[in-house]
Design a protein around this motif. Sequence first.
Motif, PDB file in Angstrom:
ATOM      1  N   PHE A 324       0.832  -1.211   0.000  1.00  9.69           N
ATOM      2  CA  PHE A 324       0.000   0.000   0.000  1.00  9.69           C
ATOM      3  C   PHE A 324       0.866   1.261   0.000  1.00  9.69           C
ATOM      4  N   VAL A 427      -4.915   1.894  -5.474  1.00 11.67           N
ATOM      5  CA  VAL A 427      -5.333   1.328  -4.192  1.00 11.67           C
ATOM      6  C   VAL A 427      -5.391   2.483  -3.199  1.00 11.67           C
ATOM      7  N   ARG A 430      -7.172   0.361   2.426  1.00  9.76           N
ATOM      8  CA  ARG A 430      -7.207  -1.061   2.761  1.00  9.76           C
ATOM      9  C   ARG A 430      -7.128  -1.224   4.270  1.00  9.76           C
ATOM     10  N   LEU A 470      -7.310  -8.740  -0.707  1.00  6.35           N
ATOM     11  CA  LEU A 470      -8.424  -8.368   0.165  1.00  6.35           C
ATOM     12  C   LEU A 470      -8.203  -9.059   1.509  1.00  6.35           C
ATOM     13  N   VAL A 476     -11.035  -3.381   0.784  1.00  6.52           N
ATOM     14  CA  VAL A 476     -10.167  -2.551  -0.040  1.00  6.52           C
ATOM     15  C   VAL A 476     -11.049  -1.605  -0.843  1.00  6.52           C
TER      16      VAL A 476
END
Length: 620
Positions: A324, A427, A430, A470, A476
Amino acid sequence: MVRFSAAAVLAFALGAVAKTVSLDFNVSWVIVNPDGLADRKVIGVNGEWPLPIINVDKGDRLVVKMYNGLGDKSTSIHWHGMFQNGTNEMDGASMFTQCPIPPGSSFTYNFTINQNGTYWYHCHTDYCYPDGYRQALLVHDKDAPFANQYKEEFSLTLSDWYHNMMDDLRTEFMSLYNPTGAEPIPDAFLLNDGQNKTFKVEPNTTYLLRIINTGNFIAQYFFIEGHNMTIVEVDGVYTEPAQASMLYVHIAQRYSVLVTTGNSTDANFKIVTAADQDLMDTIPDNVRLNLTSWLVYDENAPLESADITTLNSDDYQAIAFDDFTLVPADRMPLLPEPDHQVNMTVYMVNLMTGYNYAELNNITYTAPKVPTLYTAMSTGEMNTQQVVYGEYTNPIVLKHNDVVEFVLNNADGGTHPFHLHGHNFQVIQREPPLGPNFNDYLNDNLIIGYDPNNHTAFPQIPARRDVIVLPPQGFVVVRFVADNPGVWAFHCHIDWHLASGLSMTFIEAPELIPSRISIPEDHYAVCAAAAVPTAGNAAANTVDFTDLKGQNVQPGDIPDGWTTKGIVSMAFTVLSAVLGITSLVYYGLADLKQRPKPASANDSSEGEVATSNSDIAKQG
């Protein structure tokens, strides 16, 4: 004097660089034994396995003519991570963009690669690629930011391995005797489709390692004893250099890392891959969960196996790099607020068949009768209507160039690596994060759902990739631009879960698809050979595109209360039980009434005197 226009000079220059890479694939069964424990059939190419690594340069055209010589199994090739912009028909996902290729048929994939980075190719038809049909696809780029920083590159594929064929294992997995949906446990783990691999290196030298998890089920941890890694690419996206001591590589994820060797040549250094044990319901005693390969500095020095018995999954999660935090090298900023938001939740369920299925919201993906791309090509102006794509393909129609935000919640206790065809995505959120706090969330048994009104600040330059993990009981949030007209699958890349329905369909800018996509005649010929319709809605209705009568449907839900059939069945069961008990009582009492009385001492009739309980019983 000959004069050349600027356009001609550019075209000549591009032509001089780009080339066509042509390959003929005769796909057939071969016998192998990669872990030295069991012979088994695998899907080979041109009589060989492992399959050939495909090396191309950015800008090349790749042409692969594939013949299915398996004899008993349909197949296809998905070019994992390729955007296929303008060539959606070449994506290779059966019943999304093409028909499955039956035995005896040929199919040509032909597309230009205007991307860079680390990819792979694999079968995308019905439990196919874990039988060995997968390999690396490497796109070289002389202009990569790190192009001049390494001497040599190595590709490393990580995979789990089963001794039994997938067709045999699938009957155990989708079974009344497996109501929890426990996935079959691999028998072994491989690196580069084998074990005990060595990579000869020189001291004080930098190498590029391309790492791909080509497995079916199990994520793996990856580290090199005594060496740090510098991440420079993830899923085809160049990144700003990021230091890592350990990687968590789930199914279909890829990393490119730079590794610089040390000064000494006194020892060889261990490359360690270790299975994520948290994904397994049981761990058989005979399954070796980690492998050791080696960076070989000195060919005369011993090759010792790694001792990692002191580490467990909690230790790994605390050490593993959190993807991330990666920053793309192009520094693409956070996409603006979405035009379209999709909100899905993963459920693992049992349906009326008694088998275990996977659902996104309440839909377990069920293939249509017509490949979804062919429906988009053949339904005219109705192709913008979601209804024509069927209910059980879980379709979402997107407008051209919309910013799409996808929220994916996990009501399951396991990780799921989700892959989007035709795109990579930002992304932007998360939870829980990978790293030291990961297992704290799980130990609290929290089910975390995304709250759009209460979340941490999104990164201004988010990580970008095409496979995201996930987390268990977490979520996410990703964003992408719908700038690639076509039909694109979004699915969990654990093949057990894909086969049990954990998938959905994006239909992007369908009004533009017929003018941008051209389906070759040999693709239609494959459909004819497979007896798959190529026109109409999901139910193959070519008259009324809104009529889905006859579409393929998923099994029904197990009802919460009593159904009419259940009530009738229970009534007859109870009635039968009452009649049975009544019969036993009636005939039992009647029998006792007919038993003779014991003779008195004054009774002198011969043969009628009962002298013991056994005699009474015999007479009764």
